[in-house]
Design an enzyme around this catalytic site. Structure first.
Site, short mmCIF file in Angstrom:
data_model
loop_
_atom_site.label_atom_id
_atom_site.label_comp_id
_atom_site.label_asym_id
_atom_site.label_seq_id
_atom_site.Cartn_x
_atom_site.Cartn_y
_atom_site.Cartn_z
CG ASP A 11 -6.84 12.61 -3.25
OD1 ASP A 11 -5.79 12.98 -2.72
OD2 ASP A 11 -7.87 12.33 -2.60
CD GLU A 41 -5.60 10.34 0.91
OE1 GLU A 41 -6.29 11.28 1.31
OE2 GLU A 41 -4.66 9.85 1.55
CG ASP A 47 -2.88 -0.25 4.76
OD1 ASP A 47 -2.91 0.98 4.51
OD2 ASP A 47 -2.17 -0.75 5.65
CG ASN A 106 -7.73 4.88 6.70
OD1 ASN A 106 -7.70 3.71 6.35
ND2 ASN A 106 -6.84 5.76 6.32
#
Length: 536
Positions: free
Chosen positions: A276, A319, A293, A284
């Site tokens: 993770d 993620e 991304d 973000n």
């Protein structure tokens, strides 16, 4: 004869008495005879006042009471025993007529629809109508929150109004298409304008459908249903994740079953690791979803290039990534993932003129039994991942039985109505929240909530917040919560049926969702879990 006055008096009597008995967690004992007298009185009066639902429930409770042979009740026991009476009385207090049939529990995997429109009345209308069809709906009245929630919650269909302030619907589509070029998510545009140029522009921008306002609700629902079906068929037919080109979670099940059969034949043990990316939401928020991304696709390529040829890498969701190590025990898997972590932390990313580095946390489990299901294996690896994050992130942990402590979920009910607090606490304590140990707390106002310091507790937090309260109303509480800038807090605002202004303010301030009173407990539990799981 008008019975409404007497009905209201009876409802008030029930709510006050039940609240007195059930609100406190202290060891207050209530005699069985006292409960019997109360229910007997309610049964007789409700029948006279033609409150059939309350009459039937009180009659049933009296029959059950006679079979228990109890002398005294604890507050917690009585709260559970009277829960159905509490809920129906509450409903009668908000509506003149209530159907006795209970709403069926929804499937935990119902589609999620996102509606973006600055017209709160339309949001309320569409949300209520679509949720009666069994779908879950989230709404946004501001563009920034809408885009952020789209990436966080990954809806199955998006409905966008063309005419929005600050950033119009076409600009929002442009933001979403950065993501949607890699993921199939149907987009439906709505508008009061139905001219040829507007329609053509919508389809050129990437819309899958265009619907003119005012909206025919039945037709609208049918068209949404068709888009959801297309999404479902597409998802079931694709085995590769569009963004990363890794295998997706649907193919993981196939590979796991195949590996288990191989293990049974040849005793070739295998292991699973969950990786993770640390603080991905902050990436973000700070650098934008395009950069997010890029981090995901770069990480995916790194894993594909740096694992062995017989190991398989999957994008599990968001993620999170899974590596299935063939013919490998967890000790060897630990060595490999530790090497991956050391190498990946040296990779340099650049965005907005800044240089930054990315780490990940990982949990590993070995498949040691031929009876181990994929779900239990993933749960074990997830427990180890949870430990790695609690120990500071950027580390690898292996599963063992001492890691079985589940994640903590703190649900705080903030409402000045004692019957609501008691009812919600009772039902939520009975609810099961997968992979979480729930802690339910109730507060009669905002100041008592903040004075408790509960937001400081480590874990996920969920606030069920009444919009109208004395001392500090729900909007003020929400403002103060959002000022803490905590990423582990989700908020559902409770509003009245005609509270468009409150809904508008709540959505603008960042509430994750709202529910109108009265509501069904099954809906509330489902909503909590969906929001938590989608944000994982």
């Amino acid at each position: 004869m008008d019975l409404s006055k007497y009905r209201n008096l009876l409802i008030k009597k029930i709510m006050e008495q039940v609240a007195e008995w059930c609100e406190s967690d202290a060891e207050i004992m209530i005699s069985n005879s006292e409960v019997h007298r109360f229910l007997h009185s309610i049964k007789g009066t409700s029948g006279t006042l033609e409150l059939e639902g309350i009459h039937r429930i009180s009659e049933t409770l009296l029959e059950q009471l006679s079979s228990f042979h109890k002398k005294e009740w604890k507050g917690q026991e009585l709260r559970e025993f009277l829960s159905e009476l509490m809920e129906l009385t509450y409903s009668y207090g908000h509506f003149e007529e209530v159907e006795m049939k209970k709403q069926q529990s929804r499937n935990g995997d119902v589609p999620l629809i996102q509606i973006i429109d600055d017209d709160i009345s339309i949001l309320i209308l569409l949300k209520d109508f679509l949720e009666k069809k069994g779908w879950m709906v989230i709404t946004n009245s501001t563009s920034n929150k809408a885009v952020s929630q789209y990436f966080d919650l990954q809806p199955d269909c998006v409905v966008i109004d063309v005419n929005l302030p600050n950033k119009n619907g076409f600009e929002i589509i442009e933001d979403l298409q950065i993501h949607s070029n890699k993921h199939f998510v149907p987009i439906v545009m709505i508008s009061v304008f139905n001219d040829r140029n507007t329609r053509i522009k919508a389809f050129k921008m990437g819309a899958d459908d265009f619907i003119q306002k005012p909206i025919d609700l039945e037709e609208f629902a049918v068209r949404i249903e068709r888009h959801l079906l297309r999404k479902q068929i597409y998802d079931q037919s694709v085995l590769l994740d569009e963004l990363t080109n890794l295998y997706n979670r649907r193919y993981l099940k196939v590979v796991y079953d195949r590996s288990m059969e191989e293990w049974k034949r040849n005793n070739q043990q295998f292991s699973i690791a969950i990786l993770d990316i640390d603080y991905f939401k902050k990436i973000n928020d700070r650098y934008g979803h395009v950069t997010g991304d890029l981090v995901l696709s770069t990480f995916a390529l790194f894993l594909a290039e740096n694992t062995r040829s017989n190991d398989l890498v999957f994008r599990y969701g968001g993620e999170e990534f899974i590596i299935l190590f063939q013919n490998t025990d967890y000790h060897k898997a630990y060595e490999i993932v530790s090497r991956l972590l050391a190498d990946f932390t040296t990779k340099c990313f650049e965005a907005n003129g800044e240089v930054f580095f990315v780490t990940f946390s990982a949990g590993i489990t070995g498949i040691c039994s031929k009876e181990t299901t994929m779900d239990s294996a993933i749960n074990a690896a997830d427990q180890a991942l949870y430990t790695a994050k609690n120990l500071g992130r950027s580390r690898v942990e292996c599963f063992n039985q001492s890691l079985m402590e589940q994640k903590k979920l703190f649900i705080s009910v903030i409402d000045d109505d004692p019957i609501i607090r008691s009812m919600l606490k009772s039902r939520l304590q009975e609810a099961e929240f997968n992979h979480y140990v729930s802690n339910i707390h109730t507060f009669e106002n905002g100041p008592s909530f903040f004075q408790s310091g509960i937001l400081e507790y480590p874990g996920e937090h969920f606030l069920i917040l009444d919009g109208v309260m004395p001392i500090m109303d729900g909007i003020e509480v929400l403002q103060k919560v959002k000022q803490t800038e905590r990423n582990n807090v989700s908020v559902i605002m409770l509003t009245g049926r005609n509270s468009e202004d409150d809904i508008a303010k709540a959505l603008e301030l960042g509430a994750d969702d709202y529910m109108t009173k009265p509501f069904h407990m099954n809906d509330l539990q489902e909503r909590i879990m969906r929001l938590i799981q989608r944000k994982k």
